[in-house]
Design a protein around this motif. Structure first.
Motif, PDB file in Angstrom:
ATOM      1  N   ASP A  11      15.112 -79.055 -58.688  1.00  0.00           N
ATOM      2  CA  ASP A  11      13.713 -78.734 -58.359  1.00  0.00           C
ATOM      3  C   ASP A  11      13.280 -79.308 -57.016  1.00  0.00           C
ATOM      4  N   ASP A  12      13.825 -80.467 -56.663  1.00  0.00           N
ATOM      5  CA  ASP A  12      13.445 -81.135 -55.413  1.00  0.00           C
ATOM      6  C   ASP A  12      14.698 -81.451 -54.602  1.00  0.00           C
ATOM      7  N   PRO A  13      15.408 -80.420 -54.130  1.00  0.00           N
ATOM      8  CA  PRO A  13      16.685 -80.680 -53.456  1.00  0.00           C
ATOM      9  C   PRO A  13      16.533 -81.471 -52.163  1.00  0.00           C
TER      10      PRO A  13
ATOM     11  N   CYS B 149      10.609 -98.994 -50.518  1.00  0.00           N
ATOM     12  CA  CYS B 149      11.322 -97.720 -50.621  1.00  0.00           C
ATOM     13  C   CYS B 149      10.524 -96.775 -51.501  1.00  0.00           C
ATOM     14  N   ARG B 150      10.509 -95.497 -51.146  1.00  0.00           N
ATOM     15  CA  ARG B 150       9.806 -94.485 -51.945  1.00  0.00           C
ATOM     16  C   ARG B 150      10.435 -93.121 -51.648  1.00  0.00           C
ATOM     17  N   ILE B 151      10.143 -92.168 -52.549  1.00  0.00           N
ATOM     18  CA  ILE B 151      10.655 -90.806 -52.342  1.00  0.00           C
ATOM     19  C   ILE B 151       9.696 -90.034 -51.442  1.00  0.00           C
ATOM     20  N   VAL B 152      10.246 -89.316 -50.474  1.00  0.00           N
ATOM     21  CA  VAL B 152       9.470 -88.315 -49.718  1.00  0.00           C
ATOM     22  C   VAL B 152      10.334 -87.049 -49.636  1.00  0.00           C
ATOM     23  N   LEU B 153       9.704 -85.948 -49.239  1.00  0.00           N
ATOM     24  CA  LEU B 153      10.457 -84.701 -49.102  1.00  0.00           C
ATOM     25  C   LEU B 153      10.880 -84.522 -47.652  1.00  0.00           C
ATOM     26  N   CYS B 154      12.146 -84.259 -47.455  1.00  0.00           N
ATOM     27  CA  CYS B 154      12.661 -83.954 -46.123  1.00  0.00           C
ATOM     28  C   CYS B 154      12.193 -82.534 -45.784  1.00  0.00           C
TER      29      CYS B 154
ATOM     30  N   PHE C 290       9.788 -85.729 -41.977  1.00  0.00           N
ATOM     31  CA  PHE C 290       8.999 -85.734 -43.213  1.00  0.00           C
ATOM     32  C   PHE C 290       7.533 -85.921 -42.820  1.00  0.00           C
ATOM     33  N   PHE C 291       6.638 -85.669 -43.786  1.00  0.00           N
ATOM     34  CA  PHE C 291       5.197 -85.736 -43.504  1.00  0.00           C
ATOM     35  C   PHE C 291       4.529 -86.706 -44.457  1.00  0.00           C
ATOM     36  N   THR C 292       3.516 -87.384 -43.932  1.00  0.00           N
ATOM     37  CA  THR C 292       2.879 -88.414 -44.744  1.00  0.00           C
ATOM     38  C   THR C 292       1.548 -88.818 -44.130  1.00  0.00           C
ATOM     39  N   ASN C 293       0.969 -89.870 -44.719  1.00  0.00           N
ATOM     40  CA  ASN C 293      -0.266 -90.451 -44.203  1.00  0.00           C
ATOM     41  C   ASN C 293       0.123 -91.630 -43.305  1.00  0.00           C
TER      42      ASN C 293
ATOM     43  N   GLU D 167      -1.548 -93.987 -42.315  1.00  0.00           N
ATOM     44  CA  GLU D 167      -2.168 -95.273 -42.688  1.00  0.00           C
ATOM     45  C   GLU D 167      -1.641 -95.787 -44.024  1.00  0.00           C
ATOM     46  N   SER D 168      -0.679 -95.071 -44.623  1.00  0.00           N
ATOM     47  CA  SER D 168      -0.081 -95.523 -45.885  1.00  0.00           C
ATOM     48  C   SER D 168       0.795 -96.754 -45.613  1.00  0.00           C
ATOM     49  N   ARG D 169       1.316 -97.315 -46.669  1.00  0.00           N
ATOM     50  CA  ARG D 169       2.179 -98.493 -46.497  1.00  0.00           C
ATOM     51  C   ARG D 169       3.375 -98.169 -45.602  1.00  0.00           C
ATOM     52  N   LYS D 170       4.003 -97.021 -45.859  1.00  0.00           N
ATOM     53  CA  LYS D 170       5.164 -96.655 -45.027  1.00  0.00           C
ATOM     54  C   LYS D 170       4.749 -96.395 -43.586  1.00  0.00           C
ATOM     55  N   GLY D 171       3.537 -95.785 -43.431  1.00  0.00           N
ATOM     56  CA  GLY D 171       3.052 -95.488 -42.081  1.00  0.00           C
ATOM     57  C   GLY D 171       2.794 -96.770 -41.299  1.00  0.00           C
TER      58      GLY D 171
ATOM     59  N   GLN E  41      -4.142 -92.803 -48.774  1.00  0.00           N
ATOM     60  CA  GLN E  41      -2.875 -93.121 -49.439  1.00  0.00           C
ATOM     61  C   GLN E  41      -2.509 -94.597 -49.301  1.00  0.00           C
ATOM     62  N   SER E  42      -2.173 -95.205 -50.420  1.00  0.00           N
ATOM     63  CA  SER E  42      -1.723 -96.595 -50.567  1.00  0.00           C
ATOM     64  C   SER E  42      -2.865 -97.617 -50.639  1.00  0.00           C
ATOM     65  N   ALA E  43      -4.130 -97.177 -50.458  1.00  0.00           N
ATOM     66  CA  ALA E  43      -5.255 -98.131 -50.576  1.00  0.00           C
ATOM     67  C   ALA E  43      -5.570 -98.342 -52.060  1.00  0.00           C
TER      68      ALA E  43
HETATM   69  C1  LIG Z   1       9.437 -85.917 -55.597  1.00  0.00           C
HETATM   70  C2  LIG Z   1       8.445 -86.694 -54.750  1.00  0.00           C
HETATM   71  C3  LIG Z   1       8.141 -86.216 -53.483  1.00  0.00           C
HETATM   72  C4  LIG Z   1       7.229 -86.910 -52.684  1.00  0.00           C
HETATM   73  N1  LIG Z   1       7.009 -86.462 -51.408  1.00  0.00           N
HETATM   74  C5  LIG Z   1       6.198 -87.169 -50.585  1.00  0.00           C
HETATM   75  C6  LIG Z   1       6.058 -86.787 -49.212  1.00  0.00           C
HETATM   76  O1  LIG Z   1       6.696 -85.834 -48.713  1.00  0.00           O
HETATM   77  N2  LIG Z   1       5.207 -87.514 -48.444  1.00  0.00           N
HETATM   78  C7  LIG Z   1       4.513 -88.586 -48.930  1.00  0.00           C
HETATM   79  O2  LIG Z   1       3.756 -89.193 -48.188  1.00  0.00           O
HETATM   80  N3  LIG Z   1       4.653 -88.982 -50.227  1.00  0.00           N
HETATM   81  C8  LIG Z   1       5.491 -88.309 -51.053  1.00  0.00           C
HETATM   82  N4  LIG Z   1       5.659 -88.717 -52.362  1.00  0.00           N
HETATM   83  C9  LIG Z   1       4.896 -89.902 -52.829  1.00  0.00           C
HETATM   84  C10 LIG Z   1       5.620 -91.169 -52.357  1.00  0.00           C
HETATM   85  O3  LIG Z   1       6.761 -91.422 -53.156  1.00  0.00           O
HETATM   86  C11 LIG Z   1       4.704 -92.412 -52.350  1.00  0.00           C
HETATM   87  O4  LIG Z   1       4.122 -92.600 -53.629  1.00  0.00           O
HETATM   88  C12 LIG Z   1       3.574 -92.307 -51.323  1.00  0.00           C
HETATM   89  O5  LIG Z   1       4.018 -91.701 -50.128  1.00  0.00           O
HETATM   90  C13 LIG Z   1       3.015 -93.687 -50.994  1.00  0.00           C
HETATM   91  O6  LIG Z   1       4.053 -94.520 -50.519  1.00  0.00           O
HETATM   92  P1  LIG Z   1       3.768 -95.835 -49.656  1.00  0.00           P
HETATM   93  O7  LIG Z   1       2.618 -96.549 -50.341  1.00  0.00           O
HETATM   94  O8  LIG Z   1       5.021 -96.626 -49.700  1.00  0.00           O
HETATM   95  O9  LIG Z   1       3.396 -95.400 -48.268  1.00  0.00           O
HETATM   96  C14 LIG Z   1       6.578 -88.067 -53.168  1.00  0.00           C
HETATM   97  C15 LIG Z   1       6.903 -88.537 -54.448  1.00  0.00           C
HETATM   98  C16 LIG Z   1       7.812 -87.866 -55.227  1.00  0.00           C
HETATM   99  C17 LIG Z   1       8.177 -88.426 -56.588  1.00  0.00           C
END
Ligand SMILES: Cc1cc2nc3c(=O)[nH]c(=O)nc-3n(C[C@H](O)[C@H](O)[C@H](O)COP(=O)(O)O)c2cc1C
Length: 192
Positions: free
Chosen positions: A21-23, A39-44, A54-57, A59-63, A120-122
């Motif tokens: 489902d999430d290759p 460490c966390r999952i993101v989508l490539c 990849f795309f994200t916020n 201001e999140s922890r990873k950002g 995100q992450s607050a």
């Molecule tokens: C299958 C799956 C895909 C995800 N894809 C993304 C993504 O592309 N970008 C993203 O910001 N968070 C994604 N998340 C949520 C992150 O795992 C994470 O909860 C969020 O980015 C906050 O992480 P941080 O607090 O370490 O920044 C995904 C989670 C899962 C389980």
């Protein structure tokens, strides 16, 4: 010369064909300036000749981590294929035009509104806070295209090393290791 990122693209396609489902899901490790990892999952969302994105916020922890320390590692695992791919490299924010294009072309309206509603992450008291902000932004952008918030966008990881791992019988796993030198890739084999 083999470009391991071409193989990565094939493996993501193979996993999709195998019903995953999430290759394109990858575990992304970042670290603070002091080297504390998380460490966390993101989508490539794209594989290039020498990068993945990849795309994200922002201001999140990873950002925030990536603002302090741009070194990253990412790992894909596909159970259906018994394969793993590991990448290491340096992440940089994508040009705003690329983030705009992705946000507007690939994110459904609800996801775009969520990017505004969720810091995100607050820490939050409950999800109702986010729901409330969502309805506020729904009203604010009623009848309009939801624009990309400045704090949301892409990162490009310029990849320096790749390991392609394939399960073998009797723990004789194949580990092809690639190191990038400019536009070339040097390949070696690692012991399982
Ligand atoms: C299958 C799956 C895909 C995800 N894809 C993304 C993504 O592309 N970008 C993203 O910001 N968070 C994604 N998340 C949520 C992150 O795992 C994470 O909860 C969020 O980015 C906050 O992480 P941080 O607090 O370490 O920044 C995904 C989670 C899962 C389980």
């Amino acid at each position: 010369m083999t470009n391991p990122l071409h193989i990565l693209t094939t493996w993501i396609d193979d996993a999709r064909d195998a019903g995953d489902d999430d290759p394109s899901a990858m575990a992304l490790a970042t670290a603070t300036r002091a080297g504390l990892p998380s460490c966390r999952i993101v989508l490539c969302r794209g594989v290039g000749e020498r990068s993945v994105r990849f795309f994200t916020n922002y201001e999140s922890r990873k950002g925030v981590d990536l603002g302090e320390n741009s070194a990253v590692a990412a790992t894909f695992y596909w159970r259906s294929l018994a394969r793993q791919a590991r990448l290491e490299g340096i992440a940089a924010q994508l040009p705003t035009s690329d983030s705009d294009a992705y946000f507007l072309e690939h994110r459904p309206r609800g996801h775009r509104l969520q990017s505004w509603a969720s810091r995100q992450s607050a820490p939050i008291a409950s999800l109702d806070e986010v729901r409330l902000r969502y309805t506020e932004f729904e009203k604010r952008f009623e009848g309009q295209i939801v624009p990309r918030p400045d704090y949301w966008g892409g990162f490009e990881i310029i990849v320096d090393t790749v390991e392609l791992w394939t399960s073998g019988s009797d723990r004789l796993h194949e580990r092809r290791y690639f190191k990038r030198e400019g536009d070339s890739w040097l390949e070696s084999l690692l012991s399982p």
